[in-house]
Design a protein around this motif. Structure first.
Motif: not given
Length: 250
Positions: A86-102
């Motif tokens: 909604n207008d006025g919200d704040i959203v924290s987005v956290d992204v994790g990735v696994l590639l070639d074992g790291y």
């Protein structure tokens, strides 16, 4: 013993960090009034898989989604759903990735539409605390210097840092030693040797630092219901300085 990485391992973490950053930055274009957090999750999963990587969070200790999407008083670990922004919200987005074992791990807090002056200042303060902490890093310093720098930066603006959740080292495991508090004394903590890689992520609340976990077992919210923001970079400490492995392009 804090794990350290050699040049080859850090090269691999540059790649996983690049994909995490790519996915996170691509979400910035989708964050608007009416978007659901489930739509953000699906988009991030597509970007990660297209890059030949795997979502690091999906299935981790049973977590059911690719990203964490935490809205307003949700601090971290918010589960994507059909909830619309909604207008006025704040959203924290956290992204994790696994590639070639790291692993690579990064987070940002976004404003949705027109946010309140307090929310805007909270976002700015939290982002600034992240970069003040990163700028304080150097080889062979004590971890407490990083923690104290973040705490002092936040509290100077009248906000509070979350104390119940520590951040972490990262490498071939998503969470490695050392634990990285966002508060502390400069003289405390282990010495950070070259080759150490940290996920640095201040979590900052408008009101009390106290938080609680909801009945879903994941979503952490502020105890007083006031907003929270969250920024994160994966950062390598090298013999000649530091390198942000999850640099945002936008």
């Amino acid at each position: 013993m804090i794990p350290t990485k050699n040049a080859s391992q850090i090269d691999k973490m540059r790649e996983s960090g690049r994909v995490a950053s790519q996915a996170l930055c691509s979400l910035a274009e989708l964050i608007r009034v009416g978007t659901t957090t489930a739509e953000l999750d699906a988009h991030a999963r597509e970007i990660i898989l297209e890059a030949g990587a795997q979502p690091a969070f999906l299935g981790y200790h049973g977590y059911p989604a690719t990203i964490c999407a935490s809205v307003n008083d949700e601090v971290v670990h918010g589960i994507p759903s059909d909830r619309r922004l909604n207008d006025g919200d704040i959203v924290s987005v956290d992204v994790g990735v696994l590639l070639d074992g790291y692993y690579g791990d990064s987070a940002r807090t976004f404003a949705v539409g027109s946010v309140s002056p307090v929310a805007a200042r909270l976002i700015e303060t939290t982002r600034d605390a992240l970069f003040q902490g990163i700028n304080a890093l150097r080889p062979n310093m004590r971890l407490g210097e990083l923690s104290a720098t973040i705490q002092e930066s936040v509290e100077a603006q009248g906000f509070s840092v979350v104390r119940q959740f520590f951040r972490h080292g990262i490498g071939s495991r998503l969470h490695e030693d050392p634990q990285v508090p966002n508060f502390g004394r400069r003289s405390d903590g282990p010495v950070l040797k070259p080759g150490t890689v940290l996920a640095i992520e201040p979590m900052v609340n408008v009101g009390t630092h106290r938080v609680k976990t909801l009945d879903d077992g994941w979503t952490v919210v502020t105890e007083d219901g006031q907003p929270s923001a969250h920024f994160e970079h994966t950062v390598a400490i090298l013999s000649d300085g530091i390198e942000i492995l999850t640099e945002w392009k936008t």
